[in-house]
Design a protein around this motif. Sequence first.
Motif, PDB file in Angstrom:
ATOM      1  N   ARG A   1       5.345   1.354  -5.682  1.00 31.45           N
ATOM      2  CA  ARG A   1       4.694   0.812  -7.088  1.00 31.45           C
ATOM      3  C   ARG A   1       4.531  -0.246  -6.971  1.00 31.45           C
ATOM      4  O   ARG A   1       5.385  -1.129  -6.829  1.00 31.45           O
ATOM      5  CB  ARG A   1       5.310   1.700  -7.661  1.00 31.45           C
ATOM      6  CG  ARG A   1       5.579   3.424  -7.862  1.00 31.45           C
ATOM      7  CD  ARG A   1       5.736   3.681  -8.704  1.00 31.45           C
ATOM      8  NE  ARG A   1       5.275   3.910 -10.328  1.00 31.45           N
ATOM      9  CZ  ARG A   1       5.510   4.289 -11.593  1.00 31.45           C
ATOM     10  NH1 ARG A   1       6.745   4.510 -11.773  1.00 31.45           N
ATOM     11  NH2 ARG A   1       4.558   3.774 -12.507  1.00 31.45           N
TER      12      ARG A   1
ATOM     13  N   GLY B   1      -0.731  -0.055  -8.329  1.00 31.84           N
ATOM     14  CA  GLY B   1      -0.544   1.225  -7.557  1.00 31.84           C
ATOM     15  C   GLY B   1       0.029   1.940  -6.798  1.00 31.84           C
ATOM     16  O   GLY B   1       0.775   1.446  -6.378  1.00 31.84           O
TER      17      GLY B   1
ATOM     18  N   ASP C   1       1.866  -6.488  -7.452  1.00 29.64           N
ATOM     19  CA  ASP C   1       0.470  -6.678  -6.873  1.00 29.64           C
ATOM     20  C   ASP C   1      -0.104  -7.493  -5.733  1.00 29.64           C
ATOM     21  O   ASP C   1      -1.803  -8.167  -5.590  1.00 29.64           O
ATOM     22  CB  ASP C   1      -0.699  -6.136  -8.273  1.00 29.64           C
ATOM     23  CG  ASP C   1      -1.327  -7.485  -8.163  1.00 29.64           C
ATOM     24  OD1 ASP C   1      -0.124  -8.300  -8.831  1.00 29.64           O
ATOM     25  OD2 ASP C   1      -1.956  -6.731  -9.631  1.00 29.64           O
TER      26      ASP C   1
END
Length: 432
Positions: free
Chosen positions: A82, A72, A66
Amino acid sequence: MSSAETASPASNDSADQRRAAAPRPVVVHIPRRFTKTEWGGTETVIYHLVAELNKIGYDSVIYTSDLLATPGADKVNGVRVRRFRGLYPRWGLSRAAKTQLDYRGGNYFSLSLFFALLFTRHLQAIHLHTGGFMGAMGRLVAKVRRVPYVISIHGGSLALPAEQMQKLLAPLKGSFNWGKVLEVLFPIKNVYRDATAILCLSEQERLLNAEKYPRSRVLSFPNGVDSERFAAADGAAFRAKYGIAVDAPVLLCVGSFYAQKNQQRLVEAFRLLHDSGHSRAQLVLIGVCYDRAYFDGLRAQVREYGLSDSVLFLQDLPYQSLDLLNAYAAADIFVFPSLYETFGIVVLEAWSAQTPVVCGRIGGIVDYGRDDDNLCFADVTSAVDIAAKTAALLADPAYAARIAAGGRKTVADYSWQAITRRLAALYDAGRR
């Protein structure tokens, strides 16, 4: 008519239905990060590989961190991504150090990524685009699931100049590496050694890795380019949008803003050009800002030289931006002063737009670049030499056209379709 013959059409229909219903084999690509806003050469490569694999029957997806993005599920230009939360397993990292690691080279750990990969259905292969803990997770899952994994080397760690390596490691000074405990389960040192194949972007990198991992399969595996996309760009539209005269010489450089890309030397060279008869020339600098201090220093340098009206900065353009495409078509010369490149995909992009190239004799570029044939090599540590090679092309349109034609001919060998078919064959061979 026999019963067998009577049943044949139904049997064929049934077989077709079974094939149609069969799940597509999944290939998971794992880069250290993959964002829309901080797009670079690695993102370009992974995006095209995944998109092309999906066209030929695979269900390819990107699992990543991330970093510089929201955790997400996401889609980037139609490609599934993802993103998983994680951390740097070090004590004592400052906020500034973490930010530097986010942009370039941090060894991120994400347990949620590991479990998502472990339980991915219909997994056929794992393609690593990073080493470290994320690479080690891919290796372990490949061993447990008995699927092949390959690793692409985008950063060229073995061939990276020592000065550049020191800059990558600088944010770690003063911190404590407790990640050594994690290496019991995720041994980083085995990621390259155990790979089905190590894919290198330059012959120099291939030779270094073959020497370090003599029992591994080490291959030269170049990047590609979507030539048609760049060939169809509209240079006139770019000039009109940014108020650049149709007959003003345009020099273009596309590269992230940090010291390795060496735009400061290019600005010095541009001042020499400007002061020696090319006062109408325009310099366009496009890239993602990886180092704010460097970027601010670059803009200050332009102001100091009195070139603010002649230098255009375009920061953080999306890969699909028409401005990015059209800039290549608007340019008279693509000047790339980078001090090191594993491959140099922007050179292929310039060639696709039929724009002559001036760049350094560095990294993977030496494998496909031929001086005075498909590009002009310059000493990128010398503003004088960069200016001289650029001036020679501006002074002789026939010479510039010949160099551009040589590049356009060379780039025909670097289609994503051909590269992806070769990659798919490598995945399949690894399963045998």
